[in-house]
Design an enzyme around this catalytic site. Structure first.
Site, PDB file in Angstrom:
ATOM      1  N   LYS A 140      15.444   3.417  72.980  1.00 22.63           N
ATOM      2  CA  LYS A 140      14.666   3.449  74.216  1.00 22.63           C
ATOM      3  C   LYS A 140      15.548   3.620  75.450  1.00 22.63           C
ATOM      4  CE  LYS A 140      10.303   1.237  73.041  1.00 22.63           C
ATOM      5  NZ  LYS A 140       9.356   0.168  73.368  1.00 22.63           N
ATOM      6  N   LYS A 162       7.132   9.632  61.700  1.00 21.33           N
ATOM      7  CA  LYS A 162       5.987   8.737  61.768  1.00 21.33           C
ATOM      8  C   LYS A 162       4.969   9.270  62.780  1.00 21.33           C
ATOM      9  CE  LYS A 162       5.114   4.054  62.963  1.00 21.33           C
ATOM     10  NZ  LYS A 162       5.588   2.820  63.522  1.00 21.33           N
ATOM     11  N   LYS A 173       1.819   8.462  69.131  1.00 23.34           N
ATOM     12  CA  LYS A 173       1.034   8.965  70.254  1.00 23.34           C
ATOM     13  C   LYS A 173       1.918   9.589  71.326  1.00 23.34           C
ATOM     14  CE  LYS A 173       1.042   4.247  71.697  1.00 23.34           C
ATOM     15  NZ  LYS A 173       0.353   3.023  71.376  1.00 23.34           N
TER      16      LYS A 173
END
Ligand code: TRP
Length: 335
Positions: free
Chosen positions: A118, A200, A203
């Protein structure tokens, strides 16, 4: 909520209200949460405090919180059985997180792969919250003396850290926190991207055809499944190198309860087109009642408020006991 004193195991889990919920969240996690409600003393939260580690637009954030709450109710989370609260409503989470920060090493947090990912992705906002995110998550879990935490692969490392923090604290003082075990569901799919079945389903994927959301309309869902990436073998069978078909079979199996052998037989001699249509239709029918309930809940703000308020009251009381216990052991003077 009445049954909280029974000797059932305590399960805690949370999900971030960071946008639309995908079919992956639903089949991989939420469907299992719903099932676990009868077997265990479940406590669920919407982890909104975690979400601000990435900058949020206020109006969208507020909408996401309300919609995520309504979505989970629509999936079948029943606050009468399992308190389902909004993390920021329960003050003990941020409080214990601070305390646990002082029992967590810089080096440990530096090794978290999600932090590394991140901070690379949001290089302009590598804030301290992003770094200490796992101690807040540890607080979430440890406050409720949870026996088990259902988590996906991406949260395993954080749960491991929560266990280490609990053991460390218990070792310095005396047993204070239950050391939680990961809960691996017997069923439940790891749903992959429909466009790149090695990734995976997410969204945040730029390609909207790669994921299906809980609120996608039937024709949109059908289109996405018809475009799903497969292989050139044209045989519905589970196998190596058939990641696209494996993914579709896993989705179909999770929804219908059929085994892979049964699915292979059902589509023996049929092409991928038929199979994709069948998977798409199964998903449409699975989501139809969820979408209907979602519409009802988002329109009924008073009911939602009642649910999250009651749940927060319950959680506040329960978690305060653990917080007090921990603070007392450290030497704080309680009010
Ligand atoms: N970090 C988790 C996620 O992004 C959400 C979460 C917050 C959580 N607190 C938790 C999950 C406690 C399990 C237990 O998916």
């Amino acid at each position: 909520m009445e049954n909280q004193t029974e000797k059932k195991k305590i399960v805690f889990s949370a999900i971030q209200p960071s946008g639309t919920i995908t079919l992956g969240n639903y089949l991989g996690a939420l469907k299992n949460w719903v099932k676990m409600q009868d077997e265990f003393n479940c406590i669920f939260a919407l982890a909104d405090l975690h979400t601000i580690t990435v900058r949020q637009e206020p109006a969208a954030f507020r909408k996401n919180i309300c919609e995520a709450y309504a979505s989970l109710l629509a999936c079948g989370i029943d606050p009468e059985k399992s308190p389902f609260f909004i993390q920021s409503h329960v003050t003990t989470h941020a409080q214990l997180a601070w305390v646990l920060n002082c029992y967590t090493q810089f080096g440990e947090l530096s090794r978290m792969t999600q932090f590394k990912d991140k901070s690379a992705k949001h290089a302009d906002n590598v804030n301290a919250g992003l770094f200490t995110y796992p101690t807040l998550m540890a607080a979430d879990i440890l406050l409720y003396q949870a026996d088990m935490v259902p988590v996906g692969a991406d949260q395993k490392q954080h749960l491991e850290l929560a266990r280490n923090i609990a053991e460390r604290f218990n070792g310095i003082y005396s047993p204070t926190f239950k050391v939680p075990d990961p809960y691996i569901a017997k069923s439940g799919a790891r749903v992959m991207s429909l466009q790149d079945p090695l990734k995976k389903m997410s969204k945040s994927d730029e390609n909207a055809n790669s994921f299906v959301t809980l609120l996608d309309k039937p024709d949109g869902i059908m289109k996405k499944f018809k475009r799903a990436v497969t292989d050139s073998e044209a045989r519905v069978a589970y196998g190596e190198g058939k990641d696209g078909i494996n993914n579709l079979m896993s989705i179909y199996a999770t929804i219908t309860g059929k085994t892979y052998e049964q699915i292979e037989q059902e589509f023996d001699g049929k092409g991928y087109g038929d199979f994709k249509t069948a998977v798409g239709e199964a998903v449409v029918e699975e989501l139809r009642p969820v979408q209907e309930r979602f519409e009802r809940y988002v329109a009924d703000k008073a009911y939602m408020q009642e649910c999250y308020k009651k749940s927060a009251d319950f959680a506040q009381k329960l978690s305060q006991r653990t917080l007090d216990k921990a603070m007392k052991k450290i030497g704080f003077v309680l009010r």
